[in-house]
Design a protein around this motif. Sequence first.
Motif, mmCIF file in Angstrom:
data_model
loop_
_atom_site.group_PDB
_atom_site.id
_atom_site.type_symbol
_atom_site.label_atom_id
_atom_site.label_comp_id
_atom_site.label_asym_id
_atom_site.label_seq_id
_atom_site.Cartn_x
_atom_site.Cartn_y
_atom_site.Cartn_z
ATOM 1 N N TYR A 113 0.779 -1.149 -0.253
ATOM 2 C CA TYR A 113 -0.030 -0.049 0.116
ATOM 3 C C TYR A 113 0.921 1.256 0.077
ATOM 4 O O TYR A 113 0.520 2.286 -0.742
ATOM 5 N N ALA A 114 1.856 1.178 0.615
ATOM 6 C CA ALA A 114 2.669 2.448 0.936
ATOM 7 C C ALA A 114 3.612 2.693 -0.215
ATOM 8 O O ALA A 114 3.448 3.950 -0.554
ATOM 9 N N VAL A 115 4.158 1.698 -0.980
ATOM 10 C CA VAL A 115 4.861 1.917 -2.210
ATOM 11 C C VAL A 115 4.055 2.301 -3.417
ATOM 12 O O VAL A 115 4.153 3.232 -3.882
ATOM 13 N N ALA A 116 3.055 1.638 -3.513
ATOM 14 C CA ALA A 116 2.090 1.938 -4.625
ATOM 15 C C ALA A 116 1.277 3.081 -4.365
ATOM 16 O O ALA A 116 1.264 3.856 -5.510
ATOM 17 N N GLY A 117 0.747 3.415 -3.069
ATOM 18 C CA GLY A 117 0.258 4.644 -3.048
ATOM 19 C C GLY A 117 1.224 5.905 -3.382
ATOM 20 O O GLY A 117 0.698 7.004 -3.770
ATOM 21 N N ALA A 118 2.264 5.696 -2.497
ATOM 22 C CA ALA A 118 3.304 6.673 -2.568
ATOM 23 C C ALA A 118 3.779 7.121 -3.841
ATOM 24 O O ALA A 118 3.826 8.226 -4.499
ATOM 25 N N VAL A 119 4.071 6.093 -4.792
ATOM 26 C CA VAL A 119 4.484 6.389 -6.272
ATOM 27 C C VAL A 119 3.569 7.019 -7.067
ATOM 28 O O VAL A 119 3.597 8.001 -7.633
ATOM 29 N N ALA A 121 0.962 8.623 -5.756
ATOM 30 C CA ALA A 121 0.578 9.972 -5.540
ATOM 31 C C ALA A 121 1.806 11.038 -5.897
ATOM 32 O O ALA A 121 1.305 12.093 -6.198
ATOM 33 N N THR A 122 3.021 10.480 -5.975
ATOM 34 C CA THR A 122 4.105 11.434 -6.231
ATOM 35 C C THR A 122 3.900 11.797 -7.798
ATOM 36 O O THR A 122 4.149 13.097 -8.198
ATOM 37 N N ILE A 123 3.574 10.666 -8.700
ATOM 38 C CA ILE A 123 3.369 11.153 -9.973
ATOM 39 C C ILE A 123 2.302 12.266 -10.406
ATOM 40 O O ILE A 123 2.459 12.949 -11.040
ATOM 41 N N LEU A 124 1.069 11.753 -9.718
ATOM 42 C CA LEU A 124 -0.117 12.729 -9.835
ATOM 43 C C LEU A 124 0.418 14.094 -9.254
ATOM 44 O O LEU A 124 -0.152 15.028 -9.813
ATOM 45 N N SER A 125 1.010 14.246 -8.118
ATOM 46 C CA SER A 125 1.150 15.435 -7.683
ATOM 47 C C SER A 125 2.236 16.223 -8.441
ATOM 48 O O SER A 125 2.185 17.333 -8.441
ATOM 49 N N PRO A 181 -7.482 5.586 -3.216
ATOM 50 C CA PRO A 181 -7.481 6.870 -2.445
ATOM 51 C C PRO A 181 -6.140 7.403 -2.031
ATOM 52 O O PRO A 181 -5.896 8.490 -1.689
ATOM 53 N N SER A 182 -5.229 6.432 -1.746
ATOM 54 C CA SER A 182 -4.036 6.893 -1.371
ATOM 55 C C SER A 182 -3.060 7.749 -2.336
ATOM 56 O O SER A 182 -2.122 8.429 -1.936
ATOM 57 N N VAL A 183 -3.478 7.642 -3.644
ATOM 58 C CA VAL A 183 -2.743 8.331 -4.379
ATOM 59 C C VAL A 183 -3.333 9.632 -4.579
ATOM 60 O O VAL A 183 -2.494 10.817 -5.187
ATOM 61 N N VAL A 184 -4.267 10.187 -3.914
ATOM 62 C CA VAL A 184 -4.734 11.594 -3.575
ATOM 63 C C VAL A 184 -3.832 12.307 -2.592
ATOM 64 O O VAL A 184 -4.162 11.788 -1.298
ATOM 65 N N SER A 185 -3.233 13.278 -2.768
ATOM 66 C CA SER A 185 -2.670 14.000 -1.915
ATOM 67 C C SER A 185 -2.460 15.519 -1.970
ATOM 68 O O SER A 185 -1.597 15.958 -2.850
ATOM 69 N N PRO A 186 -3.418 16.139 -1.514
ATOM 70 C CA PRO A 186 -3.426 17.772 -1.716
ATOM 71 C C PRO A 186 -2.366 18.095 -1.285
ATOM 72 O O PRO A 186 -1.611 19.144 -1.853
ATOM 73 N N VAL A 187 -1.530 17.770 -0.116
ATOM 74 C CA VAL A 187 -0.510 18.467 0.517
ATOM 75 C C VAL A 187 0.738 18.087 -0.747
ATOM 76 O O VAL A 187 1.705 19.030 -0.887
#
Lengths: 318, 294
Positions: A113-119, A121-125, A181-187
């Motif tokens: 979850y952490a790796v997939a979500g963070a990668v 989120a980083t791409i989308l951000s 949902p973890s790929v969504v990161s407003p921050v």
Amino acid sequence: MTSIRQSGPSPQTPTKQRRRASQAADQIDPRLYGLPRAATPVLTILAALFAVFVLAPLLWLLISATKSQADIYTSFGFWFSGPFRLFDNIASLGQNISGAGVFVQWLANTLLYAVAGAVGATILSALAGYGFSRYRFRGSNALFFGVMATLLVPITSIALPLFLVYSKVGLVNSVWGMILPSVVSPVGIYLMRTYIDASVPKDLIEAARLDGAGELGIFVRIALPLSMPGLMTVLLITVVAVWNNYFLPLVIFSKSSLYPLTVGLSALSQASQSGSKAELVPVLITGGLVTVVPLIALFLLLERYFRGGLLQGSTTGL
Amino acid sequence: MPRKRRSHDRSGIAFISPGMLMLGLFMLVPTVYAIWSSLYSTRLIGGRSFSGLDNYLTVFQSAEFWSGVLRVLVFGAIQVPLTLALAFAFAALFDAGVIRGSKFFRTVFFMPFAVPGVVASVMWSFLLLPQFGPYAEILSGLGLKGVNFFSSGMIVPTIMLIVIWEWTGYNMTILFTSLKSIPREVSEAAIMEGASLWTIVTKIKLPMVMPTIVMLAFLNSVGALQLFTEPSILAAFQPQAVSFGFTPSLFVYNTAVGSGQYELGAAAAVILALIIGAISVGGFLVRRRNGEFR
């Protein structure tokens, strides 16, 4: 959002020389401030006391992970006692004691979850941050303000309806229900925008355009390499956020084989405290230690990136 | 050049659209769905039917819900200033350079940021265990026997202690970086003038980092109003200490998941969101009236 100023803290890490110079300047003779010479030791002791307050629980966790269930309760918490059972306790993390679920499985889930979500989120951000930073289109400011406003929405009013939506589209008890949902990161979007504002010169983009480069090409070949430290910061911050996320997985997962560490440990603490499953206590404590160690290691190794991100947040509006 | 303008617009929209799509799907849709479903009720016989504002009325009349709201308001009103005062005091001392080994301390203080709230709460539940916990033992060694950190009078301060442990270092780190961005010349000039450390910190530096403090106060307050993880984990160890609606988030969770009344939980969640929104907008307006936002 009018309170956001486009200030750019320098993204470059200090060179060795500058770092040494700043270390020498770190300390100032208290007498310059009109304080007695003893001020420094006294204030240092004060800081040490707070450090003890901060470190004590972590020390307790480390020590207790070496104890048997009986010793955890009967011996003094801040010192070793009884047989050294750390490795037995770690071994028990791979077993399904009392049917509460398998810790190693939760660790693997959390990593996924952490790796997939963070990668993600980083791409989308990075994409969105670049779009907001380097393009002005109708409604872009209002939209950005809207993105920031989502920070106000409590997680409770997202997670529960998400569960209901999931039950309609078949995402309950699916890893995608956690990852998407973890790929969504407003921050993350905010950080990437301010980072690109500060470190990707507009002239460079214009020059590349005149040379006939495509918009996506400019993003990939110019903007991304220039924002590496910013990307790293967003990646780390989102890894921590997903790793520590509790409410969302608590609501959407009912199968213990899908739990991340947080929900698994919560289930373990429920099971270990209710009635006859006290043998789970060492699993709970050792599991807590194994949950904390990777993140603290990550943080100690890459501290400057964490601080870089916090720095950007601080000089602006968030 | 209207054509070029339009293609420029289109590229910008293309860059933001994947992020906006996910944001819409996983934040906007659930929020709208929460509002929509809060207007319905499910009965054992007859299924789901429109019930207007009935759920809101039920929540409004629930003493349990409002006692939780009051609890997190009191909690936030004490915990947030306390955390920020501690964080600012240490940040200012580190920045002033009057503490030895400041880099080591800054690293240590920040470490709880890497500890999930679940693990922090588990650790503190054991540490503060009445009678057998090491802190109870230390206290009784000091002559304070029989302190129960989970009694009804102590449970809120106990959770404050845990939250302060978790977040002081994070706030301190942000304030420290903010203080560091003030040019050195400012404090050098003040020192030349013979200003004391207290004057430099409270009269010169504090006003300069005020925007950061406001931002942190806002973030910490939103967090305090949503308090969930710590009381929900403590409840496993000390079930008598944490009630059904101890905090509004617990009320929402227990109503929706525990009792299966999703629509009622959704209504409570919407009310909680409105309370948080109202407090944020209110704070924003007060500060704008004071001319602090440009």
